[in-house]
Design a protein around this motif. Structure first.
Motif, short mmCIF file in Angstrom:
data_model
loop_
_atom_site.label_atom_id
_atom_site.label_comp_id
_atom_site.label_asym_id
_atom_site.label_seq_id
_atom_site.Cartn_x
_atom_site.Cartn_y
_atom_site.Cartn_z
N GLY A 35 -33.22 7.44 -26.21
CA GLY A 35 -32.70 8.57 -26.99
C GLY A 35 -33.17 8.45 -28.42
O GLY A 35 -33.74 7.43 -28.83
N PRO A 36 -32.93 9.48 -29.23
CA PRO A 36 -33.35 9.45 -30.63
C PRO A 36 -32.52 8.46 -31.44
O PRO A 36 -31.49 7.95 -30.96
CB PRO A 36 -33.11 10.89 -31.10
CG PRO A 36 -32.04 11.40 -30.20
CD PRO A 36 -32.26 10.74 -28.87
N HIS A 54 -36.58 3.67 -28.02
CA HIS A 54 -36.60 5.06 -28.50
C HIS A 54 -37.85 5.76 -27.98
O HIS A 54 -38.01 6.97 -28.17
CB HIS A 54 -36.58 5.11 -30.03
CG HIS A 54 -37.80 4.50 -30.64
ND1 HIS A 54 -37.92 3.14 -30.90
CD2 HIS A 54 -38.99 5.05 -31.01
CE1 HIS A 54 -39.10 2.90 -31.41
NE2 HIS A 54 -39.78 4.03 -31.49
N ASP A 55 -38.74 5.00 -27.34
CA ASP A 55 -40.03 5.51 -26.88
C ASP A 55 -39.89 6.00 -25.44
O ASP A 55 -39.78 5.20 -24.51
CB ASP A 55 -41.07 4.38 -26.97
CG ASP A 55 -42.48 4.84 -26.62
OD1 ASP A 55 -42.61 5.82 -25.87
OD2 ASP A 55 -43.44 4.20 -27.07
N VAL A 61 -33.59 5.96 -15.75
CA VAL A 61 -33.55 6.13 -17.20
C VAL A 61 -32.28 6.90 -17.56
O VAL A 61 -31.99 7.94 -16.95
CB VAL A 61 -34.79 6.89 -17.71
CG1 VAL A 61 -34.71 7.11 -19.22
CG2 VAL A 61 -36.07 6.15 -17.34
N ALA A 62 -31.52 6.37 -18.53
CA ALA A 62 -30.33 7.05 -19.02
C ALA A 62 -30.65 7.61 -20.41
O ALA A 62 -31.01 6.86 -21.31
CB ALA A 62 -29.15 6.09 -19.09
N VAL A 63 -30.52 8.93 -20.56
CA VAL A 63 -30.82 9.61 -21.82
C VAL A 63 -29.53 9.86 -22.58
O VAL A 63 -28.59 10.46 -22.03
CB VAL A 63 -31.55 10.94 -21.57
CG1 VAL A 63 -31.94 11.59 -22.90
CG2 VAL A 63 -32.79 10.73 -20.71
N LEU A 64 -29.46 9.39 -23.84
CA LEU A 64 -28.27 9.58 -24.66
C LEU A 64 -28.57 10.45 -25.87
O LEU A 64 -29.70 10.47 -26.37
CB LEU A 64 -27.72 8.23 -25.14
CG LEU A 64 -27.01 7.37 -24.09
CD1 LEU A 64 -28.01 6.43 -23.43
CD2 LEU A 64 -25.91 6.55 -24.73
N LYS A 65 -27.54 11.16 -26.33
CA LYS A 65 -27.64 11.97 -27.56
C LYS A 65 -26.25 12.03 -28.17
O LYS A 65 -25.28 12.36 -27.49
CB LYS A 65 -28.14 13.38 -27.23
CG LYS A 65 -28.17 14.33 -28.44
CD LYS A 65 -28.70 15.68 -28.02
CE LYS A 65 -28.76 16.65 -29.20
NZ LYS A 65 -27.52 17.37 -29.40
N PHE A 114 -36.94 16.19 -24.65
CA PHE A 114 -37.12 14.80 -25.06
C PHE A 114 -38.04 14.05 -24.11
O PHE A 114 -38.84 13.21 -24.53
CB PHE A 114 -35.76 14.09 -25.13
CG PHE A 114 -35.83 12.72 -25.74
CD1 PHE A 114 -35.88 12.55 -27.11
CD2 PHE A 114 -35.88 11.58 -24.93
CE1 PHE A 114 -35.98 11.29 -27.67
CE2 PHE A 114 -35.98 10.32 -25.48
CZ PHE A 114 -36.02 10.17 -26.85
N ILE A 115 -37.90 14.31 -22.81
CA ILE A 115 -38.69 13.60 -21.81
C ILE A 115 -40.01 14.32 -21.57
O ILE A 115 -40.03 15.52 -21.28
CB ILE A 115 -37.91 13.47 -20.48
CG1 ILE A 115 -36.65 12.61 -20.68
CG2 ILE A 115 -38.79 12.90 -19.39
CD1 ILE A 115 -36.90 11.17 -21.06
N GLY A 116 -41.09 13.59 -21.67
CA GLY A 116 -42.41 14.16 -21.48
C GLY A 116 -43.22 14.07 -22.77
O GLY A 116 -42.69 14.25 -23.86
#
Length: 356
Positions: free
Chosen positions: A38-39, A194-195, A206-210, A235-237
């Protein structure tokens, strides 16, 4: 080895009201390589530190296997952590660095030496065991830090952006080594980065957080093909998905001269990945601003020719990105016409961002 389970785990730092991690529900299966991505400021490192016992948990619980470790000291959690900084002792040799935690724990010298030799063989460090850290490259130092974790034979590996200090070429090489090593050892691993390219190439899931909230946890392929919301889609891609706002008239979302069938009403976010476009004689027109020629690929960046087309992003520099034939790319200043391939269009709700 063991599974890891977050049960509505939250962390609120003193002096703030918004949780850094908000009611995180997440299961990492036994032997799985899970990546938190995540960012900056999304809560991924805080989540890892909560699991390590380095951050207090304000609400909820964390389990390693069947054991509730919420209030267990870090040294008693049977985890090993690899940090962004190698944190090696400069006065010790590679072998001494790798075996130091075992020495403190009272492990017999013969057993220590065996574990250090086994780890050095795995990591191709046998020739460097008598060197000091200052005589090693960045990649070798990171492998020593990995070895220090491996010799402990923990139930869970925790890795906090371990490749951030390496140059681009070494990062690519080292990430494949880490992924291959984890699969060989079969130890449950939680990896923070973060990458998103790193995340997609390394993780089983993959767990994406925001903003402290879990957005989606899935396999890299499903995250890419079926994003749960517009944030995950964008975000993904790499390059990111194109996200444009379209007005819906008579069951069709209008993007310039394109009409895309949808059940949404009013306005809708239209998502199309760069490779989802194909050239078309009469389609969505783009004024070319930049062309990236990467050898096997070419990416065209530009602005919609129709000024009424709006980007979902508020970034002033937002551009439409199209993958193009690398042998015949357009030039900056040209105008190209494209249309989406069948099945390449995603729709998201304008108000909530959720996939429709």
């Amino acid at each position: 080895m063991a599974s890891v389970r977050f049960e509505k785990a939250s962390r609120i730092y003193p002096g703030t009201t918004a949780p850094a991690v908000d009611k995180l529900d997440l299961v990492v299966n036994d032997g799985e390589f899970l990546v938190l991505v995540g960012p900056s400021g999304c809560g991924k490192s805080t989540s890892l530190r909560m699991l390590a016992g380095l951050e207090e948990i304000d609400n909820g619980a964390i389990f390693i296997g069947d054991r509730d470790v919420t209030n267990v000291a870090p040294k008693d959690r049977d985890i090993a952590m690899v940090f962004q900084s190698y944190a090696l002792y400069p006065h010790m040799t590679v072998a001494e660095n790798m075996g130091f935690a075992l020495k403190i724990a009272g492990v017999a010298k013969e057993e220590r030496d065996r574990r250090v030799q086994d780890a050095a063989k795995l990591l191709d460090l046998e020739a460097y065991l008598e060197r000091k850290p200052k005589a090693l490259s960045g990649g070798q130092r990171q492998r020593v830090a990995m070895g220090r974790a491996i010799v402990r034979e923990p139930q869970v590996f925790l890795m906090d952006e371990p490749l951030s200090n390496l140059d681009a070429k070494l990062r690519v090489a080292t990430r494949t080594q880490i992924a291959a090593l984890q699969r060989r050892l079969g130890i449950t691993t939680v990896y923070v980065t973060h990458d998103q390219v790193e995340a997609m190439t390394m993780g089983d899931r993959v767990a994406v957080l925001k903003d402290g909230l879990l957005q989606q946890c899935d396999t890299p392929r499903n995250l890419y093909d079926n994003p749960a919301n517009a944030f995950v889609a964008g975000f993904i891609g790499s390059p990111a998905m194109n996200l444009l706002v379209a007005h819906v008239e008579g069951g069709n979302a209008k993007l310039g001269s394109l009409s895309l069938a949808t059940k949404a009403q009013g306005e809708v976010i239209v998502g199309i990945r760069p490779e989802g476009f194909v050239p078309a004689p009469s389609g969505f027109e783009i004024n070319v601003e930049v062309v990236e020629e990467l050898g096997a690929d070419a990416f065209v960046y530009g602005k919609p020719a129709d000024p009424s087309v709006r980007f979902y992003s508020t970034d002033e520099g937002a551009q439409v990105i199209v993958r193009w034939d690398p042998k015949n790319p357009p030039r900056p200043g040209d105008r190209i016409s494209v249309q989406p391939q069948p099945g390449a269009v995603h729709f998201f709700d304008v108000a909530t961002g959720k996939a429709l």
